[in-house]
Design a protein around this motif. Structure first.
Motif, PDB file in Angstrom:
ATOM      1  N   PRO A   1      24.120  31.896  84.011  1.00 21.62           N
ATOM      2  CA  PRO A   1      24.585  31.213  82.802  1.00 21.62           C
ATOM      3  C   PRO A   1      24.610  29.696  83.006  1.00 21.62           C
ATOM      4  CG  PRO A   1      25.965  33.111  83.252  1.00 21.62           C
ATOM      5  CD  PRO A   1      25.067  32.935  84.442  1.00 21.62           C
ATOM      6  N   SER A   2      24.071  28.959  82.023  1.00 22.11           N
ATOM      7  CA  SER A   2      23.981  27.502  82.164  1.00 22.11           C
ATOM      8  C   SER A   2      24.551  26.749  80.969  1.00 22.11           C
ATOM      9  CB  SER A   2      22.529  27.084  82.389  1.00 22.11           C
ATOM     10  OG  SER A   2      21.726  27.522  81.304  1.00 22.11           O
ATOM     11  N   VAL A   3      24.596  27.383  79.792  1.00 17.14           N
ATOM     12  CA  VAL A   3      25.076  26.715  78.579  1.00 17.14           C
ATOM     13  C   VAL A   3      25.951  27.674  77.781  1.00 17.14           C
ATOM     14  CG1 VAL A   3      24.385  25.694  76.349  1.00 17.14           C
ATOM     15  CG2 VAL A   3      23.043  25.206  78.397  1.00 17.14           C
ATOM     16  N   ILE A   4      27.145  27.220  77.412  1.00 20.32           N
ATOM     17  CA  ILE A   4      28.003  27.963  76.483  1.00 20.32           C
ATOM     18  C   ILE A   4      27.749  27.377  75.101  1.00 20.32           C
ATOM     19  CG2 ILE A   4      30.379  28.508  75.806  1.00 20.32           C
ATOM     20  CD1 ILE A   4      31.174  28.032  78.740  1.00 20.32           C
ATOM     21  N   PHE A   5      27.546  28.238  74.107  1.00 23.66           N
ATOM     22  CA  PHE A   5      27.261  27.736  72.764  1.00 23.66           C
ATOM     23  C   PHE A   5      27.977  28.561  71.709  1.00 23.66           C
ATOM     24  CE2 PHE A   5      23.977  30.876  73.626  1.00 23.66           C
ATOM     25  CZ  PHE A   5      23.927  31.610  72.451  1.00 23.66           C
ATOM     26  N   GLN A   6      28.044  27.991  70.519  1.00 24.64           N
ATOM     27  CA  GLN A   6      28.521  28.737  69.359  1.00 24.64           C
ATOM     28  C   GLN A   6      27.292  29.128  68.562  1.00 24.64           C
ATOM     29  OE1 GLN A   6      31.474  26.879  66.802  1.00 24.64           O
ATOM     30  NE2 GLN A   6      32.157  28.879  66.097  1.00 24.64           N
ATOM     31  N   GLN A   7      27.266  30.388  68.162  1.00 23.09           N
ATOM     32  CA  GLN A   7      26.112  30.922  67.448  1.00 23.09           C
ATOM     33  C   GLN A   7      26.048  30.406  66.014  1.00 23.09           C
ATOM     34  OE1 GLN A   7      25.947  35.280  67.999  1.00 23.09           O
ATOM     35  NE2 GLN A   7      27.563  34.939  69.495  1.00 23.09           N
ATOM     36  N   VAL A   8      24.830  30.279  65.520  1.00 22.03           N
ATOM     37  CA  VAL A   8      24.588  29.864  64.143  1.00 22.03           C
ATOM     38  C   VAL A   8      24.092  31.066  63.364  1.00 22.03           C
ATOM     39  CG1 VAL A   8      23.148  28.406  62.667  1.00 22.03           C
ATOM     40  CG2 VAL A   8      24.093  27.473  64.773  1.00 22.03           C
ATOM     41  N   ASP A   9      24.673  31.277  62.194  1.00 17.29           N
ATOM     42  CA  ASP A   9      24.249  32.349  61.302  1.00 17.29           C
ATOM     43  C   ASP A   9      23.736  31.710  60.018  1.00 17.29           C
ATOM     44  OD1 ASP A   9      23.819  34.957  60.519  1.00 17.29           O
ATOM     45  OD2 ASP A   9      25.855  35.272  59.801  1.00 17.29           O
TER      46      ASP A   9
ATOM     47  N   LYS B   1      29.550  31.121  64.182  1.00 14.46           N
ATOM     48  CA  LYS B   1      30.320  32.327  64.491  1.00 14.46           C
ATOM     49  C   LYS B   1      30.672  32.348  65.966  1.00 14.46           C
ATOM     50  CE  LYS B   1      26.176  35.245  64.467  1.00 14.46           C
ATOM     51  NZ  LYS B   1      25.629  36.490  64.002  1.00 14.46           N
ATOM     52  N   GLY B   2      30.578  33.488  66.638  1.00 15.57           N
ATOM     53  CA  GLY B   2      31.080  33.638  67.998  1.00 15.57           C
ATOM     54  C   GLY B   2      30.342  32.853  69.064  1.00 15.57           C
ATOM     55  N   PHE B   3      30.907  32.876  70.267  1.00 16.07           N
ATOM     56  CA  PHE B   3      30.338  32.176  71.420  1.00 16.07           C
ATOM     57  C   PHE B   3      29.319  33.053  72.128  1.00 16.07           C
ATOM     58  CE2 PHE B   3      34.587  29.728  72.179  1.00 16.07           C
ATOM     59  CZ  PHE B   3      34.377  29.005  71.030  1.00 16.07           C
ATOM     60  N   GLY B   4      28.381  32.405  72.756  1.00 10.71           N
ATOM     61  CA  GLY B   4      27.389  33.074  73.587  1.00 10.71           C
ATOM     62  C   GLY B   4      26.997  32.140  74.721  1.00 10.71           C
ATOM     63  N   PHE B   5      25.995  32.535  75.510  1.00  9.94           N
ATOM     64  CA  PHE B   5      25.535  31.636  76.567  1.00  9.94           C
ATOM     65  C   PHE B   5      24.040  31.820  76.796  1.00  9.94           C
ATOM     66  CE2 PHE B   5      26.786  35.507  78.756  1.00  9.94           C
ATOM     67  CZ  PHE B   5      25.774  35.703  79.691  1.00  9.94           C
ATOM     68  N   PHE B   6      23.418  30.740  77.236  1.00  5.69           N
ATOM     69  CA  PHE B   6      22.031  30.756  77.674  1.00  5.69           C
ATOM     70  C   PHE B   6      22.047  30.785  79.197  1.00  5.69           C
ATOM     71  CE2 PHE B   6      21.279  28.091  73.714  1.00  5.69           C
ATOM     72  CZ  PHE B   6      20.702  29.120  72.995  1.00  5.69           C
ATOM     73  N   SER B   7      21.024  31.414  79.763  1.00 12.18           N
ATOM     74  CA  SER B   7      20.885  31.457  81.214  1.00 12.18           C
ATOM     75  C   SER B   7      19.671  30.660  81.639  1.00 12.18           C
ATOM     76  CB  SER B   7      20.723  32.899  81.699  1.00 12.18           C
ATOM     77  OG  SER B   7      21.907  33.616  81.482  1.00 12.18           O
TER      78      SER B   7
ATOM     79  N   GLU C   1      34.990  37.089  80.025  1.00  6.68           N
ATOM     80  CA  GLU C   1      35.807  36.167  79.218  1.00  6.68           C
ATOM     81  C   GLU C   1      35.040  35.721  77.979  1.00  6.68           C
ATOM     82  OE1 GLU C   1      38.862  34.333  77.700  1.00  6.68           O
ATOM     83  OE2 GLU C   1      39.012  35.493  79.548  1.00  6.68           O
ATOM     84  N   LEU C   2      33.766  35.392  78.147  1.00  4.90           N
ATOM     85  CA  LEU C   2      32.993  34.926  76.994  1.00  4.90           C
ATOM     86  C   LEU C   2      32.815  36.041  75.965  1.00  4.90           C
ATOM     87  CD1 LEU C   2      32.117  32.040  76.630  1.00  4.90           C
ATOM     88  CD2 LEU C   2      29.787  32.761  77.032  1.00  4.90           C
ATOM     89  N   ALA C   3      32.716  37.281  76.430  1.00  2.63           N
ATOM     90  CA  ALA C   3      32.599  38.422  75.505  1.00  2.63           C
ATOM     91  C   ALA C   3      33.813  38.516  74.587  1.00  2.63           C
ATOM     92  CB  ALA C   3      32.417  39.719  76.292  1.00  2.63           C
ATOM     93  N   ASN C   4      34.975  38.051  75.062  1.00  2.00           N
ATOM     94  CA  ASN C   4      36.181  38.042  74.216  1.00  2.00           C
ATOM     95  C   ASN C   4      36.036  37.123  73.014  1.00  2.00           C
ATOM     96  OD1 ASN C   4      37.496  39.765  76.006  1.00  2.00           O
ATOM     97  ND2 ASN C   4      38.407  38.085  77.157  1.00  2.00           N
ATOM     98  N   TRP C   5      35.105  36.169  73.106  1.00  2.00           N
ATOM     99  CA  TRP C   5      34.931  35.173  72.044  1.00  2.00           C
ATOM    100  C   TRP C   5      33.632  35.384  71.261  1.00  2.00           C
ATOM    101  CZ3 TRP C   5      39.077  32.470  70.981  1.00  2.00           C
ATOM    102  CH2 TRP C   5      40.055  32.351  71.983  1.00  2.00           C
ATOM    103  N   ALA C   6      33.016  36.534  71.446  1.00  2.00           N
ATOM    104  CA  ALA C   6      31.753  36.808  70.753  1.00  2.00           C
ATOM    105  C   ALA C   6      31.952  36.984  69.254  1.00  2.00           C
ATOM    106  CB  ALA C   6      31.082  38.045  71.349  1.00  2.00           C
TER     107      ALA C   6
END
Length: 192
Positions: A90-98, A79-85, A146-151
């Motif tokens: 912020p250090s990693v952009i990822f796509q969430q797994v459901d 599903k949507g994008f998120g990030f790890f810090s 910007e990343l919140a737009n892709w959540a």
């Protein structure tokens, strides 16, 4: 004795909606230094083993061949994008797994079996698809906005029919993966 940095994962085939979303995100974040993962390298890690000897690698190959004998193909959703810090940045952009229950069960079972071989792995498991990495952002607020737009991307089903074993070599331009083995899961219909 040589050692290799290795991990066990499921491959994610890039799909057009994800590639387009990443193109737009890359354009929006063009002022940031983000190392994007090449779509051909997309995967969800089940277990990162770290650096282990060639002898242990052969033992892990045998373990995986046995491991998949009673495991059926399955699916989960991206599903949507998120990030790890890391340390608050912020250090990693990822796509969430459901719908990740089966991924988590496989990961936990692998952890137990690997421990028997003398290979210890991390306790924590958060299934995700890494899309990009960064060390430092110029504008953290703009990045987060910007990343919140892709959540909320439309969910995408991913079918998993095999587990893969990879070597990961770190280079100045990013990681290079070498496939060490493919281990097909059983078809629910009984065919393999």
């Amino acid at each position: 004795m040589t050692v290799k940095r290795v991990f066990i994962a499921v491959r994610i085939k890039p799909y057009s909606a994800l590639k387009e979303a990443l193109r737009q995100l890359d354009e929006a974040l063009r002022n940031e230094r983000i190392r994007w993962v090449a779509p051909g390298l997309f995967h969800v890690t089940l277990r990162f083993l770290g650096s282990i000897s060639d002898e242990k690698i052969e033992a892990v190959k045998s373990l995986l061949a046995d491991f998949v004998l009673d495991k059926q193909a399955f699916s989960f959703k991206l599903k949507g994008f998120g990030f790890f810090s890391h340390k608050g940045s912020p250090s990693v952009i990822f796509q969430q797994v459901d719908n990740a229950d089966l991924l988590t069960l496989l990961s936990q079972e692998l952890k137990v079996r690997l421990k028997v071989l003398g290979v210890t792995t991390s306790e924590k498991y958060t299934p995700h698809l890494t899309l990009g990495r960064m060390k430092k952002l110029k504008d953290r607020q703009a990045f987060q906005k910007e990343l919140a737009n892709w959540a909320e991307l439309p969910e995408r089903a991913v079918d998993v029919s095999e587990i893969r074993f990879y070597e990961s070599e770190l280079t100045s331009s990013g990681s290079v993966y070498r496939l060490l083995g493919k281990y097909p899961l059983q078809n629910p219909s009984g065919d393999n």
